[in-house]
Design an enzyme around this catalytic site. Structure first.
Site, mmCIF file in Angstrom:
data_model
loop_
_atom_site.group_PDB
_atom_site.id
_atom_site.type_symbol
_atom_site.label_atom_id
_atom_site.label_comp_id
_atom_site.label_asym_id
_atom_site.label_seq_id
_atom_site.Cartn_x
_atom_site.Cartn_y
_atom_site.Cartn_z
ATOM 1 N N ASP A 93 -0.942 -9.650 1.541
ATOM 2 C CA ASP A 93 -1.776 -9.715 2.738
ATOM 3 C C ASP A 93 -1.103 -8.970 3.883
ATOM 4 O OD1 ASP A 93 -4.044 -10.298 4.140
ATOM 5 O OD2 ASP A 93 -3.488 -12.376 4.586
ATOM 6 N N GLY A 96 -5.165 -20.864 11.618
ATOM 7 C CA GLY A 96 -5.568 -20.136 10.408
ATOM 8 C C GLY A 96 -6.010 -21.096 9.336
ATOM 9 N N GLY A 97 -6.445 -20.548 8.261
ATOM 10 C CA GLY A 97 -6.934 -21.355 7.156
ATOM 11 C C GLY A 97 -5.882 -22.304 6.617
ATOM 12 N N PHE A 98 -4.638 -21.899 6.696
ATOM 13 C CA PHE A 98 -3.570 -22.761 6.195
ATOM 14 C C PHE A 98 -3.256 -23.906 7.136
ATOM 15 C CE2 PHE A 98 -2.156 -19.026 3.677
ATOM 16 C CZ PHE A 98 -2.319 -19.638 2.446
ATOM 17 N N GLY A 99 -3.538 -23.680 8.420
ATOM 18 C CA GLY A 99 -3.230 -24.715 9.390
ATOM 19 C C GLY A 99 -2.827 -24.077 10.701
ATOM 20 N N VAL A 112 -0.402 -23.163 13.974
ATOM 21 C CA VAL A 112 0.986 -22.810 14.245
ATOM 22 C C VAL A 112 1.312 -23.194 15.674
ATOM 23 C CG1 VAL A 112 2.667 -20.964 14.277
ATOM 24 C CG2 VAL A 112 0.797 -20.876 12.638
#
Ligand SMILES: *[C@@H]1O[C@H](CO)[C@@H](O)[C@H](O)[C@H]1NC(C)=O
Ligand SMILES: *[C@@H]1O[C@H](CO)[C@@H](O)[C@H](O)[C@H]1NC(C)=O
Ligand SMILES: *[C@@H]1O[C@H](CO)[C@@H](O)[C@H](O)[C@H]1NC(C)=O
Ligand SMILES: *[C@@H]1O[C@H](CO)[C@@H](O)[C@H](O)[C@H]1NC(C)=O
Length: 884
Positions: free
Chosen positions: A652, A536-539, A541
């Site tokens: 979200d 994802g955009g955050f990183g 997993v």
């Protein structure tokens, strides 16, 4: 050595009983069951058989062998309890009520029994001017005296409650209800009698292993509890866990409550795990497995632990013996040997166990449940003439043990009858009766108070009510957390203010673990690509293993660009780790070594809800599973909205952010976008969320409220119903946006046509209506027209109940289970919740077919590449001037 013939008789009778009681006692989902020889459920004042809330069958007393005999022939009346908003089920639909004495006689097997008396006070016509005040006796035992169910219910703020006793009888069990005088009446709604094994709570001198006999606190001598005593259950707690319903018990139908109302310490967190306990020390029916899965312990700060106690408090009547049973099970993988974790146990400020060492008791075997019983005499230590007092159970770590941490898994407290066979508190004069004080503030559930006020005179009840109110006010409430793997959740209160459990813990490493980067590298095999379960955009997993490979976790490694400063990161961790609930994915720990920022979450083996709904290889979810998932997620969100003074808004909510555990229980994940709401209508600077789920009101006004989550959740409900994505190109422009399309279909009366084909014929029409109505209300244009998450949760539960009732009726007609429900041909949702206008909702704000997507972020462990997140308000410039 037994010989074969002795073995055979019990075996045969066992099977007979087994088959006879099969449908009552055996729930196929719970294998650990004691098969009770007597399992009697009498619906007083009813003439038919009916199914109760928990699907157990109640027999009407009229025309049955349990029909009560009366002092004055047939003075008692039966009553239909007036219907309230909620569906009332057996035994709370009818009552037996009388101005004169009546006696139930139950033919039963010899031995100890649970006796549960169920009360639902209501205004019964013909009895308005008088009060319910009565005594209940069983043989030589006085269970309740001058007892008023309506006063107790008022103080509990419960419509109905039960009182549980343990009594040993031979052949017959009598229950006599005696009104206080001719101006008073006695009543009862339901009686439950369930056999128990001889040594479950009783102990006799013969053949009892010494270690199972309760210790008499203060004397350190054994205290045998023989059949000359009756017991009254005061509390039965799943410490650190959620409600365990009677049907989830080990066959005794005991209710285990969360310990939230009793727990008095601060800064302590429950540990949750799931495992199959090793029953080498105690019988496997002693307590349900799940009570061992949650533990209250003090945490990692050893020095601080030494300065405090793990404390539970409860009110008791003076002059009685109390039995306290503490359930332990060592589940901390950091503890391997006897002596490593030792603590003292203090009951009523006296030493009960100076050196409790669970690992030594279980011969250094982890996951091995054990319990310890203590008996203590409640002597008056305070003011003269007091009848009640708060007593305390304290656990205190020993400074000479390695872990310096105390813990507890479960607790049961019983009051023992005195030498006269009396369990009722000392009697007082009967005053004139004002209604019991009730606080309007909330319709909270205080199951715990059921435990007290047992059959005492009115003044005592009144005094205790006051005590309770004071006692209650003096402590902060905590949320009754739900056990992740249990089918049920606890309808605990939203907190007012921060929880006691989380308040004191502002330092993250007490609440969640601080991993070194090496730990994380080992866990993820140096961030091995093959272990990636979400991007994802955050990183990314990763699936990882910690604690020497014994525990699977999800590890989120933040991208360098989405890393904040170390301080913000820490602040975020602190906030996240305070949010603990059975329906939220919990944060286990973090790491911020070497410039990395890593979050460690519990691992959810069944992935995201989205993976089970759309073009999936998984089996389609059943309708009931879907309802359970929705209810679970709703309760997680409800918690977020109410756990703190200001709502924590998720921002979200979407199907990829609802994860599923191994039992398909739902947990809401990724509150990365959550921020503490500053006030109800905090103005944020950027619109965040995912297209298709975005609250139009939020997009317009750029104001986020908890109702924005409600909107997104409504979209999820439609996804669950239709098996379609929130935004799906496949269906063309008109149908692109599911929520809008579903609303149009509801208007046109064609909603049934677009439901998931797999669900056709499987949804009971009445359930369908409620579900569609909730979903439609959630996606209303204006935030204020939408229900709260609590309303949503309650309506969904109601929908589930309707479905279960309908299924039960169908199964009776079609035992083979091949029934289908008729289609709901023409249906329009009705029953608007708030001031919503009837007629077509407006769709003037279609913000969804616009704009460049600025940043894509699928959140942990989302694999749903089509979901996109917008984080720029530019996207909405066209519409943002529509607002107020
Ligand atoms: C529980 O114990 C009983 C008696 O020891 C045994 O027959 C039964 O199989 C056990 N149940 C489970 C699930 O282990
Ligand atoms: C129970 O009631 C029956 C019938 O009223 C009576 O014969 C019997 O003695 C009672 N037993 C006890 C223990 O009170
Ligand atoms: C812990 O409990 C014991 C016994 O009730 C009490 O004597 C002691 O003062 C308590 N300690 C703390 C730190 O509260
Ligand atoms: C109920 O309480 C009153 C007042 O204390 C007492 O006189 C009476 O004996 C009690 N009744 C019973 C049946 O115990």
């Amino acid at each position: 050595m037994r010989n074969l013939s002795i073995m055979l008789t019990p075996t045969i009778s066992f099977f007979c009983i087994f088959f006879l009681l099969y449908h009552i006692t055996v729930d196929s989902s719970t294998p650990y069951r004691y098969i009770a020889a007597d399992n009697i459920l009498v619906d007083c004042g009813s003439s038919s058989k009916s199914t109760g809330n928990d699907d157990r069958d109640w027999i009407g007393d009229i025309g049955s062998k349990f029909f009560p005999s009366e002092e004055d022939n047939l003075k008692s009346n039966t009553f239909q309890v007036p219907k309230e908003g909620v569906v009332n089920k057996a035994p709370f639909t009818t009552a037996r009520i009388s101005y004169s004495e009546f006696t139930y006689v139950f033919p039963v097997t010899d031995g100890p029994k649970f006796v549960r008396l169920h009360f639902h006070p209501a205004s019964y016509s013909g009895y308005e001017g008088s009060k319910d005040f009565f005594t209940v006796k069983s043989g030589s035992f006085t269970l309740l005296r001058n007892f008023s169910a309506s006063v107790l219910a008022g103080s509990l703020q419960e419509k109905s409650f039960f009182k549980e006793f343990c009594i040993s009888v031979e052949k017959k069990l009598n229950l006599t209800f005696i009104p206080f005088s001719t101006d008073f009446y006695a009543f009862i709604n339901g009686i439950e009698i369930v056999s128990m094994p001889k040594n479950l709570y009783y102990s006799s001198q013969e053949g009892q292993s010494e270690e199972k006999v309760p210790v008499y606190v203060g004397q350190f001598t054994p205290f045998y509890i023989d059949y000359t005593r009756a017991l009254e259950m005061v509390c039965r707690l799943n410490v650190g866990g959620g409600l365990i319903r009677p049907t989830e018990d080990t066959g005794f139908f005991r209710k285990w409550s969360p310990d939230t109302e009793y727990y008095k310490s601060q800064g302590i967190i429950p540990i949750n795990a799931s495992f199959t306990p090793n029953y080498s020390k105690i019988m496997n029916y002693t307590a349900p497995d799940i009570i061992y899965w949650s533990t209250m312990s003090q945490g990692k700060n050893k020095d601080k632990n030494l300065q405090s106690n793990l404390t539970w408090e409860l009110p008791v009547d003076l002059g009685f013996y109390y039995l306290v049973r503490l359930h332990f099970c060592e589940i901390d993988t950091g503890i391997s040997y006897a002596g490593e974790r030792r603590f003292g146990i203090y009951i009523d400020y006296q030493t009960a166990e100076a050196d409790a060492d669970v690992m030594s008791w279980t011969h250094e075997k982890r996951y091995t449940p054990i319990y310890k019983d203590y008996v203590v005499m409640m002597k008056n230590k305070g003011v003269d003439g007091e009848k009640q007092q708060i007593f305390s159970i304290d656990l205190h770590p020993r400074s000479d043990s390695l872990a310096r941490d105390a813990f507890l898994n479960g607790m049961e407290v019983f009051k023992l009858s005195d030498s006269d066979g009396n369990l009722a508190g000392p009697n007082e004069i009967l005053p004139s009766l004002p209604a019991a004080p009730t606080t309007k503030e909330s319709k909270t559930k205080k199951t715990i108070f059921i435990a007290i006020g047992s059959g005492v005179g009115f003044l005592v009840v009144l005094t205790s009510v006051c005590c309770m109110v004071l006692w209650k006010l003096s402590k902060s409430r905590r949320y009754g957390s739900y056990h992740p793997l249990s089918k049920y959740w606890c309808w605990g209160d939203p907190y007012k203010g921060k929880s006691a459990r989380t308040k004191a813990s502002s330092l993250p490493d007490e609440v969640c673990r601080n991993f070194s980067l090496d730990d994380i590298r080992i866990a993820t095999n140096n961030f091995n690509e093959e272990l990636i379960i979400g991007r994802g955009g955050f990183g990314n997993v990763y699936k990882g293993l910690i604690d020497d490979g014994t525990m699977a976790v999800a590890i989120k490694r933040l991208n360098p660009e989405s890393r904040q400063g170390a301080r913000e990161f820490k602040t975020e961790i602190e906030m996240l780790s305070q949010l603990r609930h059975g329906h939220l994915v919990s944060l286990i720990g973090y790491s911020n070594d070497g410039g990395e920022m890593v979050l460690v979450y519990e691992y959810m083996p069944n992935g995201t809800l989205s993976e089970h709904l759309f073009n999936t290889k998984n089996d389609p979810l059943t309708w009931k599973q879907r309802l359970d998932i929705c209810i679970g997620a709703a309760s997680g969100l409800h918690y977020l909205h109410t756990c703190m003074k200001n709502p924590v808004i998720h921002r979200d909510v979407k199907a990829t952010n609802i994860l599923l555990d191994d039992k398909m229980g739902a947990k809401v994940s990724d509150f990365g976008l959550s921020k503490m709401g500053l006030n109800q209508t905090a103005v944020s600077t950027v619109v965040k969320g995912t297209l298709g789920y975005l609250d139009p009101d939020y997009a317009r006004r750029n104001q986020v409220t908890d109702k924005s989550d409600v909107y997104s959740f409504g979209v999820v409900l439609f996804e669950v119903l239709c098996g379609r994505k929130a935004l799906d190109q496949k269906f063309g422009q008109e149908q692109l946006h599911l929520a809008n399309w579903a609303r149009k279909c509801i208007e046109k009366g064609t909603i049934y046509e677009i439901i998931d084909p797999y669900l056709k014929g499987k949804i009971a029409p009445e359930c369908f209506k409620v579900f569609v109505e909730v979903a439609e209300n959630c996606v209303r244009d204006q935030g204020i027209e939408r229900p709260t998450m609590n309303d949503v949760m309650e309506r969904l539960e109601f929908a589930l109940e309707l479905q279960q009732n309908a299924d039960a009726t169908q199964e009776e007609i079609n035992p083979r289970g091949d029934f289908t429900y008729q289609e709901v041909l023409s249906f329009r949702a009705s029953g608007r919740t708030t001031g919503a206008r009837a007629g077509a909702p407006q769709h003037n704000n279609n913000v969804y077919n616009i704009g460049p997507v600025v940043e894509s972020d699928t959140s942990y462990p989302s694999l749903d590449s089509e979901s996109v997140t917008v984080t720029s308000r530019d996207v909405f410039t066209e519409n943002s001037n529509i607002t107020t």
